[in-house]
Structures are given as structure tokens and as C-alpha cells.
Design a protein around this motif. Structure first.
Motif, PDB file in Angstrom:
ATOM      1  N   VAL A 505     -28.119 -27.839  75.771  1.00  0.00           N
ATOM      2  CA  VAL A 505     -27.582 -28.898  76.614  1.00  0.00           C
ATOM      3  C   VAL A 505     -26.350 -28.394  77.357  1.00  0.00           C
ATOM      4  O   VAL A 505     -26.117 -28.713  78.517  1.00  0.00           O
ATOM      5  N   ASN A 506     -25.529 -27.575  76.678  1.00  0.00           N
ATOM      6  CA  ASN A 506     -24.313 -27.069  77.303  1.00  0.00           C
ATOM      7  C   ASN A 506     -24.598 -26.109  78.448  1.00  0.00           C
ATOM      8  O   ASN A 506     -23.692 -25.763  79.205  1.00  0.00           O
ATOM      9  N   ASP A 507     -25.846 -25.641  78.565  1.00  0.00           N
ATOM     10  CA  ASP A 507     -26.204 -24.739  79.656  1.00  0.00           C
ATOM     11  C   ASP A 507     -26.606 -25.485  80.923  1.00  0.00           C
ATOM     12  O   ASP A 507     -26.811 -24.855  81.965  1.00  0.00           O
ATOM     13  N   ALA A 508     -26.748 -26.801  80.851  1.00  0.00           N
ATOM     14  CA  ALA A 508     -27.229 -27.562  82.003  1.00  0.00           C
ATOM     15  C   ALA A 508     -26.401 -27.331  83.266  1.00  0.00           C
ATOM     16  O   ALA A 508     -26.968 -27.109  84.343  1.00  0.00           O
ATOM     17  N   PRO A 509     -25.064 -27.365  83.207  1.00  0.00           N
ATOM     18  CA  PRO A 509     -24.294 -27.161  84.448  1.00  0.00           C
ATOM     19  C   PRO A 509     -24.534 -25.801  85.091  1.00  0.00           C
ATOM     20  O   PRO A 509     -24.691 -25.702  86.309  1.00  0.00           O
ATOM     21  N   VAL A 510     -24.557 -24.744  84.281  1.00  0.00           N
ATOM     22  CA  VAL A 510     -24.716 -23.411  84.855  1.00  0.00           C
ATOM     23  C   VAL A 510     -26.151 -23.183  85.322  1.00  0.00           C
ATOM     24  O   VAL A 510     -26.388 -22.464  86.303  1.00  0.00           O
ATOM     25  N   LEU A 511     -27.138 -23.798  84.676  1.00  0.00           N
ATOM     26  CA  LEU A 511     -28.520 -23.696  85.148  1.00  0.00           C
ATOM     27  C   LEU A 511     -28.650 -24.319  86.532  1.00  0.00           C
ATOM     28  O   LEU A 511     -29.364 -23.812  87.399  1.00  0.00           O
ATOM     29  N   ALA A 512     -27.966 -25.429  86.738  1.00  0.00           N
ATOM     30  CA  ALA A 512     -28.027 -26.112  88.029  1.00  0.00           C
ATOM     31  C   ALA A 512     -27.305 -25.329  89.121  1.00  0.00           C
ATOM     32  O   ALA A 512     -27.664 -25.420  90.297  1.00  0.00           O
ATOM     33  N   SER A 513     -26.287 -24.528  88.744  1.00  0.00           N
ATOM     34  CA  SER A 513     -25.500 -23.813  89.742  1.00  0.00           C
ATOM     35  C   SER A 513     -26.127 -22.485  90.157  1.00  0.00           C
ATOM     36  O   SER A 513     -25.764 -21.928  91.196  1.00  0.00           O
ATOM     37  N   ALA A 514     -27.063 -21.974  89.363  1.00  0.00           N
ATOM     38  CA  ALA A 514     -27.702 -20.690  89.694  1.00  0.00           C
ATOM     39  C   ALA A 514     -28.750 -20.889  90.786  1.00  0.00           C
ATOM     40  O   ALA A 514     -29.204 -22.004  91.045  1.00  0.00           O
ATOM     41  N   ASP A 515     -29.135 -19.786  91.435  1.00  0.00           N
ATOM     42  CA  ASP A 515     -30.216 -19.869  92.432  1.00  0.00           C
ATOM     43  C   ASP A 515     -31.517 -20.285  91.762  1.00  0.00           C
ATOM     44  O   ASP A 515     -32.302 -21.053  92.321  1.00  0.00           O
ATOM     45  N   VAL A 516     -31.758 -19.751  90.560  1.00  0.00           N
ATOM     46  CA  VAL A 516     -32.902 -20.169  89.745  1.00  0.00           C
ATOM     47  C   VAL A 516     -32.408 -20.379  88.319  1.00  0.00           C
ATOM     48  O   VAL A 516     -31.953 -19.431  87.674  1.00  0.00           O
ATOM     49  N   GLY A 517     -32.477 -21.615  87.835  1.00  0.00           N
ATOM     50  CA  GLY A 517     -32.117 -21.906  86.456  1.00  0.00           C
ATOM     51  C   GLY A 517     -33.360 -21.920  85.593  1.00  0.00           C
ATOM     52  O   GLY A 517     -34.342 -22.590  85.923  1.00  0.00           O
TER      53      GLY A 517
END
Length: 628
Positions: A505-517
Motif C-alpha cells: 500500500v505504501n508503494d501506491a504514490p510512487v507507482l502512480a508517479s512512475a512512467d509505468v507502475g
């Protein structure tokens, strides 16, 4: 007859075109060529006008497409009196949607098969032993259910019968049946073997594994591939070349019929149809491997990726740390310390929380309820238990409330969780999280695919992060990261597109900010999978490399399909320019071009290619083992 009626309603322009062609042919045979010609001219003008309106709207939006060739070809054949060619071009254009739907349906078959397999019925056991058939949507957590032979597990559940054998291949990719014992978890969508068993529902249908995957698949199936972008790269040059060849042929021969004959074979259907079929095929191929790709644009980004960033815990490592040692201080007992830590960690979503609670249960320690509890994301938990304030988490988090907290000595690969009770440092718990067996192999494969820059981001301490990075050969590492730190790190990556792989769950912000999460091993509608562009439904990091490979294969095949259409069309244009191909024959030959391009695009489904690759991996790993 029902099929004919459905097709007519779905593709009315195709039906009208066929009707016009039939009437025109009948009129010609009956000795009324004028009627035949005016029918073809009238319908050709109507379709050309409809195409022209759409073309003008696109141009006003700044989008130059390929419609100009189609409109020009229809008008040119009308002006030079090639009425049969006119109606064939109109049929090709109006039938393009039907042809695309058929090819796309073939390409997305894995997606639709997954949707069609969704469980629909459950058998609920009553207190009196009776059986009631209910819709899956009516199942509630705690319901007792009967699972008959060869039936799908309707919702996530717990096995009550002594033993069960289930096929989980549609969820995990494991081809062999799995033997489960009483108390084991059953995933919805699994197939029961030959014996009826009793199960207890642990989730509703909406919250169950298979239905979550179905929701993601439905979202992916509705997405549109970036075919417009791919086709537009070639639209203007192709149009200019076609008009140039047609104009030269007219000027050289002095015959305007040559102009029409050239444009007839220049109709752009391969550019418009082949690419979307390829991208849908790639998405279907990915779904067959437990990889849900949310759109063709994601496949393009995967194909172009240059950098990949991994979370550590649960991604590069197994995500199931084992408690190695409890180190109390300040007069606390080891069991008491572990029991308090586990009681507080009940209110945490971090993977270490589950490990601490599992260790407490193995020691048969009772967990206590907290009067209040709050989790501080990636840092720790503060809970009031039996009138005492229990703080569990990272050293910095605990030290902020208990200044006497000191780091404990750790061996390579170990990590520590620190505790404070009522403001006093109480000790630490040492755990170890092993690296996944295929993590190094996956990173090497990604490098071979062109994703050469690898980075690891983690909230864990530097010693643990350095140890894992050294074991996997990762040079770029950032440790002790908060979610915001991970987002900043990914945004700062220079070599793009960048892929971010995480699982929590804590990875959600960085997944959304990458070109491909990429959410790996996600259980459907978690924050991670909702914010990700790719959801890997299996707990297998090697699927990350497979996703990149599928993206590259799909883009290559889409481009090949476009170029095949272009090359054949240009060849036909050059032949038509010297008067060898009559307009009617040219219009028919263009249908062959469409078929060749589409058949080539369907190679993106890649069934045989993946089977060979899977056999190779299975051979290198040795025989499969059924885990009970």
C-alpha cells in the motif's frame, strides 16, 4: 438468421453497402446500367461525405489522419467512371470496423475468457444441513459453503474439510494441482478436483481475488491502444507519397484513370487496423501470463523503458521475514516484549507486522487488544495496551519518543524492529528477509532487454539495503525512504521511461508517479494495484521482465504490420501507375493487403513463443513440486 440480424444492427453501413451492391449488380444484369451506376455514385458520395466530415473535424483539432486518401479514392473512381471500384472501396471502408472487431476479438480472447470464467453460483449450507443455491454476490464472510467437484471456488475462503486438491493455474500459473489441508486458504477462481469439500467464506465476492482480477481485466479490455499515435507517424508521409505517385502517373500518361487506379490501392486500412489488433493481442498475451496491462500505451512505455526501480521488501525479497531473535533490555522479558510488539503490530499493514505476530503465535503468546492505536506509515505503530504506551518501529521513530534507544548489532541481511514502553527503550526484535531466488536472474534479463539502469528504494536501514543491493549487483540504492522520498527519487531519474515495481500500500504514490507502475503480487483492488499501470497477479518477480519483453514484442509486431501494409501498398501503387492494375482489381487487392497485415499483427498473441519460453524455464528450474 439471428446472427445476420445482429450483424446488420451492429454494422448498418456494411449492410447498406452490400444491399446497394446487390441491387446495382441486379440492375446491370437486367440491362439498366444507368441505375447501377447512379446507385454506386449516390452511395459513394454519401460515404465520402461522412468520411470528409470526420476528416475536417480532425483537421480542425490539429490531427491529420489518413481519411483524405479514402475520400480522394472514392471521389476519383466516381469521376473516372470506375463505379465497381467505388463500391468496393466503400465496402472496404465500412467493413473495416467489422474486420477490426473480428481480429480484436481473436486477439483479446484471453481477456474475455477470464471474464467469462468468473464464478456465478455458490452452495450455502444451512444450520439444518440443507443446501441453498445463491448468487455469488449474496455470499457473506463466515458463510459455510459446499464446493462440488470441478466447480470454481466462488469467493476467497478457508478449507474446512481435511484435504482438497485444487487447480490454481488461472491465478498462479502453476500447471500442477495443489494439495491443501484444513485451515489453508482457497482463492476464488480456483477449480476443485474430484471430491466435494466444505469451505468457509472469508470475503465477499467483491473483495475476493478472482473478482478483483476480473475488474482489472475489464478495465484493461476497455482501454484503447495508442494506434492513433503509431498510425499518425506515417499518415502524412504515406498520404503525400500516394498523391505524388498518383499525380505523376496521371501527368505521365495523360489519363486521369491512372490517378484513380493508384489511389485505389493506397487506401490506408492496414495502418488503421493492424496496430490496434497487435496491441490487443499483446494485452491478451500478458493476461495469459498473469500480467494485467491497463492499455496499449502502457505496452509502448514498457517497450521503451530504460530504467527500472524496485522496492525491496516483498519485491526483491520474499516479503516474509522470519524473527531470528528477541533482544530485551531494561529488565523486560523476551516473551513479554514479543507479545506487546505483536499486540501493537495487529494495527499495522507492514509486512514485518505479520512476521512478528506469526512469531508470537508460534510461541503461543496471547495477543492483547489496544484501547487506541495509530500507524505512522513506513515508520511504526503507537498503541495503548493494558494502560501502557507501546511504540514499535524504526530506530528513529522509537528514539523520538525514547531518547535512550540504541541501535542493535546486525549481521548482513538482518533487520531490526525497535520498541519503547512508556517512554523507555525496551529492546529490539531481529528478523531476516531472504532475497528471491530469481531476483538476480530477472535483473540480468531486464538488462538484456535494454533496461540497463536499476535502482532500489527501501524504507529499511542502510546496512540491510546495502547487503541486498550487493547480493543482486544493484549500484543505485536509497534507504530509509518515506513514500515522499521514493516519489522524489523516481521523478529525478534521468533515463526514461522509468518502471517502478512495488507490492505494498505504501508503494501506491510512487507507482502512480512512475512512467509505468508495476504492482507485483497485488491482491486486486489494493491501493497499489489501483494506482499501477501493470498488475502482476502472481507472486513472481520474473513476470516484470516478461512484461517488458511482451511490450517490446508487441511494438515490434505492430510496426512490422504497418510497414508490411505500407510496402505492399506502395508496390501496388507503382504497378498501378503504369496501368497494369485496373481500378476494380486494385480495390480487391487492397483487401488482401489488409488481411496480410492483420494476420501478421495477430502474431502478437505469442502463444507458441510463451510456451517455448515456459518450457525452457521449467527445464532450468527442474521438475515442479506440489506444495501441500
Amino acid at each position: 438468421m439471428q446472427w445476420l440480424r445482429d450483424s446488420t444492427r451492429r454494422y448498418p453501413l456494411v449492410a447498406i453497402t452490400l444491399l446497394v451492391a446487390a441491387i446495382a449488380a441486379a440492375a446491370g444484369l437486367a440491362g439498366s446500367p444507368a441505375v447501377s451506376q447512379w446507385l454506386c455514385i449516390g452511395w459513394g458520395v454519401i460515404v465520402a461525405a461522412m468520411q470528409a466530415v470526420g476528416m475536417i473535424r480532425d483537421i480542425m483539432r490539429g490531427h491529420w489522419g489518413l481519411d483524405i486518401l479514402a475520400v480522394t479514392a472514392i471521389v476519383a473512381t466516381i469521376l473516372v467512371g470506375e463505379y465497381v471500384a467505388t463500391i468496393i472501396i466503400v465496402l472496404m471502408l465500412t467493413g473495416g470496423e467489422a474486420l477490426e472487431d473480428y481480429a480484436a476479438g481473436r486477439a483479446r480472447r484471453e481477456l474475455t475468457a477470464l471474464l467469462e470464467r468468473a464464478p456465478q453460483l455458490a452452495h450455502r449450507l444451512g444450520d439444518d444441513g440443507g443446501i441453498e443455491d445463491i448468487a455469488v454476490s449474496e455470499v457473506r464472510a463466515g458463510d459455510l459453503l459446499l464446493l462440488r467437484p470441478a466447480e470454481l471456488v466462488p469467493v476467497d475462503a478457508q478449507l474446512l474439510s481435511p484435504v482438497a486438491v485444487v487447480d490454481q493455474s488461472s491465478l498462479t500459473g502453476e500447471s500442477l494441482p495443489v494439495e491443501l489441508r484444513a485451515g489453508d486458504d482457497l482463492l476464488s477462481g480456483s477449480v476443485n478436483a474430484e471430491t466435494a469439500v466444505r469451505i468457509r467464506a472469508t470475503a465477499t465476492a467483491a473483495d475476493s481475488q478472482y473478482q478483483r482480477i476480473v475488474a482489472l481485466v475489464a478495465e484493461a479490455a476497455e482501454s484503447k491502444a495508442p494506434v492513433v499515435r503509431l498510425a499518425d507517424r506515417y499518415a502524412v508521409p504515406f498520404t503525400v507519397v500516394a498523391l505524388l505517385i498518383a499525380g505523376i502517373a496521371w501527368a505521365a500518361s495523360g489519363d486521369p484513370v491512372r490517378f484513380a487506379e493508384v489511389l485505389v490501392v493506397a487506401t490506408p486500412c492496414p495502418l488503421l487496423i493492424a496496430a490496434p489488433v497487435a496491441f490487443m493481442g499483446g494485452m491478451s498475451r500478458a493476461a495469459r501470463g498473469g500480467i494485467i496491462v491497463k492499455g496499449g500505451g502502457v505496452l509502448e512505455q514498457l517497450a521503451a523503458a530504460r530504467t527500472i526501480v524496485f522496492d525491496k521488501t516483498g519485491t526483491l525479497t520474499t516479503g516474509t521475514p522470519t524473527v531470528e531473535q528477541v533482544r530485551p533490555t531494561g529488565g523486560f522479558d523476551a516473551d513479554e516484549l514479543l507479545a506487546l510488539a505483536a499486540s501493537a503490530e495487529q494495527y499495522s499493514s507492514h509486512v514485518l507486522a505479520a512476521s512478528i505476530m506469526r512469531a508470537a503465535r508460534e510461541r503461543r503468546l496471547a495477543l492483547r487488544d489496544a484501547s487506541t492505536a495509530s500507524e505512522h506509515a513506513t515508520s511504526g505503530v503507537v498503541a495503548q495496551i493494558d494502560g501502557r504506551e507501546v511504540i514499535v518501529g524504526k530506530l528513529a521513530f522509537v528514539r523520538a519518543r525514547a531518547p535512550s534507544a540504541e541501535p542493535t548489532e546486525l549481521a548482513a541481511g538482518e533487520l531490526a524492529i525497535y520498541l519503547a514502553i512508556d517512554g523507555s527503550f525496551a529492546g529490539s526484535i531481529v528478523a531476516r528477509d531472504s532475497v528471491r531466488e530469481n531476483a538476480a536472474e530477472t535483473i540480468a534479463e531486464l538488462e538484456q532487454l535494454g533496461v540497463g539502469d536499476t535502482m532500489m528504494l527501501t524504507g529499511d536501514a542502510w546496512p540491510t539495503a546495502r547487503h541486498v543491493a550487493a547480493e543482486l549487483g544493484i549500484e543505485h540504492v536509497q534507504a530509509e525512504c518515506l513514500p515522499a522520498d521514493k516519489v522524489r527519487a523516481v521523478r529525478a531519474v534521468e533515463r526514461r521511461p522509468v518502471i517502478m515495481v512495488g507490492d505494498g500500500v505504501n508503494d501506491a504514490p510512487v507507482l502512480a508517479s512512475a512512467d509505468v507502475g508495476v504492482a507485483m503480487g497485488a491482491k486486486g483492488a489494493t491501493a497499489a494495484s489501483e494506482s499501477a499501470d501493470v498488475v502482476i497477479t502472481l507472486d513472481d518477480i520474473s513476470r516484470t521482465a516478461r512484461a517488458v519483453r511482451i511490450g517490446r514484442d508487441t511494438r515490434r509486431i505492430a510496426l512490422q504490420s504497418i510497414w508490411i501494409g505500407i510496402v505492399i501498398s506502395v508496390g501496388l501503387m507503382l504497378v498501378a501507375a503504369v496501368g497494369v492494375i485496373p481500378a476494380t482489381v486494385g480495390a480487391l487487392s487492397q483487401e488482401v493487403v489488409d488481411l496480410v497485415a492483420i494476420l501478421w499483427a495477430l502474431r502478437a498473441i505469442g502463444t507458441r513463443r510463451d510456451r517455448v519460453a515456459d518450457r525452457g524455464r521449467a527445464t532450468s528450474r527442474g521438475p515442479a513440486v506440489v506444495v501441500s
